[in-house]
Design an enzyme around this catalytic site. Structure first.
Site, PDB file in Angstrom:
ATOM      1  NE  ARG A  30      -7.094   4.562   5.683  1.00  0.00           N
ATOM      2  CZ  ARG A  30      -6.362   5.500   6.271  1.00  0.00           C
ATOM      3  NH1 ARG A  30      -6.626   5.869   7.511  1.00  0.00           N
ATOM      4  NH2 ARG A  30      -5.353   6.062   5.630  1.00  0.00           N
TER       5      ARG A  30
ATOM      6  CG  ASP B  94       3.341   1.473   9.208  1.00  0.00           C
ATOM      7  OD1 ASP B  94       3.557   1.729   8.013  1.00  0.00           O
ATOM      8  OD2 ASP B  94       3.051   2.348  10.042  1.00  0.00           O
TER       9      ASP B  94
ATOM     10  NE  ARG C 217       0.875  12.273   6.939  1.00  0.00           N
ATOM     11  CZ  ARG C 217       1.307  13.433   7.384  1.00  0.00           C
ATOM     12  NH1 ARG C 217       0.446  14.275   7.904  1.00  0.00           N
ATOM     13  NH2 ARG C 217       2.564  13.758   7.311  1.00  0.00           N
TER      14      ARG C 217
ATOM     15  CB  CYS D   2      -4.942  10.489  11.417  1.00  0.00           C
ATOM     16  SG  CYS D   2      -3.268  10.051  11.824  1.00  0.00           S
TER      17      CYS D   2
ATOM     18  CE  LYS E 147      -1.748   1.576   4.033  1.00  0.00           C
ATOM     19  NZ  LYS E 147      -1.404   2.980   4.320  1.00  0.00           N
ATOM     20  CG  ASN E 148       2.319   2.666   3.493  1.00  0.00           C
ATOM     21  OD1 ASN E 148       1.167   3.005   3.202  1.00  0.00           O
ATOM     22  ND2 ASN E 148       2.690   2.434   4.725  1.00  0.00           N
TER      23      ASN E 148
ATOM     24  NE  ARG F 219       0.466  10.351  10.002  1.00  0.00           N
ATOM     25  CZ  ARG F 219       0.006   9.333   9.268  1.00  0.00           C
ATOM     26  NH1 ARG F 219      -1.157   8.808   9.533  1.00  0.00           N
ATOM     27  NH2 ARG F 219       0.707   8.904   8.251  1.00  0.00           N
ATOM     28  N   PRO F 220       1.817  16.695  11.080  1.00  0.00           N
ATOM     29  CG  PRO F 220       3.459  17.980  12.096  1.00  0.00           C
ATOM     30  CD  PRO F 220       2.639  16.750  12.278  1.00  0.00           C
ATOM     31  CB  VAL F 221       2.443  18.597   5.641  1.00  0.00           C
ATOM     32  CG1 VAL F 221       1.668  17.303   5.541  1.00  0.00           C
ATOM     33  CG2 VAL F 221       1.505  19.807   5.722  1.00  0.00           C
ATOM     34  CG  ASP F 222       6.738  20.567  10.112  1.00  0.00           C
ATOM     35  OD1 ASP F 222       6.183  19.465   9.974  1.00  0.00           O
ATOM     36  OD2 ASP F 222       7.658  20.765  10.912  1.00  0.00           O
ATOM     37  CG  LEU F 223       9.784  17.810   8.118  1.00  0.00           C
ATOM     38  CD1 LEU F 223      10.470  16.472   8.289  1.00  0.00           C
ATOM     39  CD2 LEU F 223      10.674  18.927   8.621  1.00  0.00           C
TER      40      LEU F 223
ATOM     41  CB  ILE G 196       7.558   6.781  14.226  1.00  0.00           C
ATOM     42  CG1 ILE G 196       8.743   5.832  14.067  1.00  0.00           C
ATOM     43  CG2 ILE G 196       7.233   7.537  12.939  1.00  0.00           C
ATOM     44  CD1 ILE G 196       9.995   6.457  13.527  1.00  0.00           C
TER      45      ILE G 196
HETATM   46  C1  EPZ Z   1       4.279   6.977   6.077  1.00  0.00           C
HETATM   47  O1  EPZ Z   1       3.515   8.007   6.656  1.00  0.00           O
HETATM   48  C2  EPZ Z   1       3.362   5.772   5.991  1.00  0.00           C
HETATM   49  N1  EPZ Z   1       2.224   6.083   5.122  1.00  0.00           N
HETATM   50  C3  EPZ Z   1       2.887   5.410   7.400  1.00  0.00           C
HETATM   51  O2  EPZ Z   1       2.078   4.230   7.292  1.00  0.00           O
HETATM   52  C4  EPZ Z   1       4.122   5.089   8.259  1.00  0.00           C
HETATM   53  O3  EPZ Z   1       3.711   4.804   9.570  1.00  0.00           O
HETATM   54  C5  EPZ Z   1       5.072   6.294   8.256  1.00  0.00           C
HETATM   55  O4  EPZ Z   1       5.411   6.650   6.899  1.00  0.00           O
HETATM   56  C6  EPZ Z   1       6.367   6.014   9.009  1.00  0.00           C
HETATM   57  O5  EPZ Z   1       7.013   4.901   8.425  1.00  0.00           O
HETATM   58  C7  EPZ Z   1       2.389   6.046   3.789  1.00  0.00           C
HETATM   59  O6  EPZ Z   1       3.467   5.766   3.280  1.00  0.00           O
HETATM   60  C8  EPZ Z   1       1.178   6.360   2.942  1.00  0.00           C
HETATM   61  P1  EPZ Z   1       6.394  10.339   8.144  1.00  0.00           P
HETATM   62  P2  EPZ Z   1       4.085   9.533   6.664  1.00  0.00           P
HETATM   63  O7  EPZ Z   1       6.327  11.586   7.325  1.00  0.00           O
HETATM   64  O8  EPZ Z   1       4.847   9.785   5.418  1.00  0.00           O
HETATM   65  C9  EPZ Z   1       6.241  13.596  11.593  1.00  0.00           C
HETATM   66  C10 EPZ Z   1       0.206   2.861   7.680  1.00  0.00           C
HETATM   67  O9  EPZ Z   1      -0.248   2.346   8.712  1.00  0.00           O
HETATM   68  N2  EPZ Z   1       6.242  14.587  10.491  1.00  0.00           N
HETATM   69  O10 EPZ Z   1       7.573   9.436   8.002  1.00  0.00           O
HETATM   70  O11 EPZ Z   1       2.968  10.423   7.014  1.00  0.00           O
HETATM   71  C11 EPZ Z   1       4.978  12.748  11.606  1.00  0.00           C
HETATM   72  O12 EPZ Z   1       3.967  13.417  12.325  1.00  0.00           O
HETATM   73  C12 EPZ Z   1       0.702   4.299   7.708  1.00  0.00           C
HETATM   74  O13 EPZ Z   1       0.326   2.273   6.568  1.00  0.00           O
HETATM   75  C13 EPZ Z   1       6.352  15.941  10.810  1.00  0.00           C
HETATM   76  O14 EPZ Z   1       6.422  16.326  11.983  1.00  0.00           O
HETATM   77  O15 EPZ Z   1       5.080   9.457   7.907  1.00  0.00           O
HETATM   78  C14 EPZ Z   1       5.451  11.499  12.301  1.00  0.00           C
HETATM   79  O16 EPZ Z   1       5.423  11.706  13.696  1.00  0.00           O
HETATM   80  C15 EPZ Z   1       0.515   4.938   9.083  1.00  0.00           C
HETATM   81  N3  EPZ Z   1       6.366  16.865   9.798  1.00  0.00           N
HETATM   82  C16 EPZ Z   1       6.907  11.364  11.837  1.00  0.00           C
HETATM   83  O17 EPZ Z   1       7.294  12.666  11.369  1.00  0.00           O
HETATM   84  C17 EPZ Z   1       6.311  16.489   8.471  1.00  0.00           C
HETATM   85  O18 EPZ Z   1       6.356  17.371   7.587  1.00  0.00           O
HETATM   86  C18 EPZ Z   1       7.098  10.385  10.680  1.00  0.00           C
HETATM   87  O19 EPZ Z   1       6.177  10.748   9.679  1.00  0.00           O
HETATM   88  C19 EPZ Z   1       6.205  15.111   8.178  1.00  0.00           C
HETATM   89  C20 EPZ Z   1       6.177  14.179   9.200  1.00  0.00           C
END
Ligand code: EPZ
Length: 417
Positions: free
Chosen positions: A394, A302, A88, A112, A14-15, A117-121, A324
């Protein structure tokens, strides 16, 4: 309570499928993705991409399904809240949209169950590449009328989505982009391999420093989606819970990574077989072991909830630390209702194994927590009824069929919530 014996076909990840679908925005040619899983998240992203102008077909091909995606033109640069809030992965579209047509208006994803789960990066990276970004009424407005330019982007911590979003944007930027402290998840590498097949120039694939030379355009490609290591890990844990022997088809043991070592430490046997993995476990033979989630190649977050189900019936104690996400213990109260002995302290859970769990009515809160509850139900004495199983759909295709096919006593009693 039935032992599990038989073969389970592992689907495409999926991911990996989700970012790969978004990559179709980068070209006017056709991108064909084989081994496409049929999941709710894939349907949601299909809905989002179609309203951007992507023509998407999904059709049976061989033993599985293929998806063809073609974006002759972007017909809307807005990703609306009512779709984005459901999933997301919508946060992946700003980069490709801005790269392809100079602008994007994407709803902030909202939180969620597992965290804010912000998108600041994602935003900061696009700004470094020359996009002007404004946040207004819950939307990210990104503009780069003269296109994006390459930049060196150093991530303060690993983010899978930000790495994928900015890697895709960099493919059409002017000049070189360096992503430092990039995510190394296999799904990120799979996306990079597909982008290279589409004509992108990317070095350092699979490492924590990815270097992309921008191109004027990308062309179509055909790409097979990698196997879903989280689905495979979840079924390996099912064998650990119920006892028995499962052959997981279509995945290499290496893709499971360090999780294989953790599962072995917990008492499971994992062996490579031709085109698959054989998992053997004896009921009641689980040994307590400590787990800490980390970015790849560490133990995947995960699989944390699923691992906690296994450790709740282990001999001895285990410490599970989630590094995480800030709120990924929603499954704990439900496991405790089934008789587990778990104490939470900030990011760690102390689990003391109990001889068995007891079936109970429980509620799923998020995708992996719902799988944790299914696993607990497989091993519990008595019947477990899980509500809100739409969370399961999902990320798991035909879950009850795959488990029932190996001897589990499981059925879906009504659709959806
Ligand atoms: C991906 O989510 C996966 N989803 C998630 O799988 C997985 O848990 C996660 O990576 C970690 O491996 C998909 O690939 C669709 P991150 P993503 O950006 O990209 C914080 C599942 O169950 N963060 O690596 O959203 C964030 O809040 C799902 O299949 C910021 O602060 O994860 C988190 O605490 C759940 N700012 C940490 O970083 C940002 O701009 C890691 O998030 C981005 C992220």
């Amino acid at each position: 309570g039935n032992a599990l014996n038989g073969r389970i076909a592992i689907g495409g990840a999926k991911n990996a499928a989700l970012p790969l679908m978004v990559a179709s925005l980068l070209t006017a040619d056709t991108l064909v993705l084989s081994r496409a899983p049929r999941l709710a998240d894939i349907r949601t992203l299909t809905e989002l991409l179609r309203q951007h102008g992507v023509e998407i077909d999904m059709y049976a091909a061989g033993a599985g399904h293929e998806m063809s995606l073609r974006t002759p033109a972007i017909t809307s640069t807005t990703a609306p809240y009512d779709i984005v809030r459901k999933m997301r992965a919508s946060a992946l579209v700003p980069g490709p949209l801005v790269a392809r047509c100079g602008q994007a208006r994407v709803s902030l994803p909202g939180g969620c169950a597992i965290g804010t789960r912000p998108v600041d990066l994602h935003i900061r990276g696009l700004q470094q590449m020359g996009a002007a970004i404004e946040l207004e009424s819950g939307y990210i407005e990104a503009k780069a009328p003269k296109g994006l330019r390459g930049a060196e982007i150093v991530f303060p911590f690993v983010s899978v989505g930000a790495t994928e979003n900015l890697m895709m944007a960099a493919c059409l930027a002017k000049g070189e982009t360096r992503l430092v402290n990039a995510a190394r998840e296999p799904e990120v590498a799979d996306l990079a391999h597909c982008l290279v097949a589409m004509g992108a120039e990317i070095d350092g694939i699979g490492s924590d420093t990815v270097i992309i030379q921008g191109r004027d355009s990308l062309h179509g490609a055909r790409h097979e989606i990698i196997a879903d290591r989280i689905e495979a890990g979840s079924f390996a844990i099912a064998a650990g819970m119920a006892g028995g022997c499962l052959e997981l088809d279509g995945i290499e043991l290496g893709l499971i990574g360090i999780a294989a070592e953790t599962l072995r430490a917990a008492g499971l046997t994992l062996e490579s077989i031709p085109k698959g993995i054989r998992v053997t476990a004896e009921r009641g033979g689980i040994i307590g072991t400590d787990v800490m989630t980390e970015p790849f190649p560490g133990f995947p977050t995960d699989l944390q909830a699923q691992m906690m189900a296994l450790l709740s019936v282990a001999n001895g104690a285990s410490m599970v630390t989630e590094t995480i996400f800030e709120n990924r213990f929603m499954h704990v109260p439900e496991l405790v209702r089934m008789g587990a002995n778990i104490n939470l302290h900030q990011a760690s859970a102390m689990i003391r194994g109990v001889p068995h769990l007891t079936g109970a009515p429980v509620m799923a809160t998020d995708l992996r927590a719902s799988m944790c509850l299914v696993l607990a139900g497989l091993a519990a004495q008595g019947e477990t009824v899980i509500s809100r199983v739409y969370h399961l759909d999902r990320g798991y295709e035909r879950l009850e069929e795959k488990l029932a096919g190996c001897g589990a006593d499981i059925e879906r009693v009504r659709e959806g919530g």
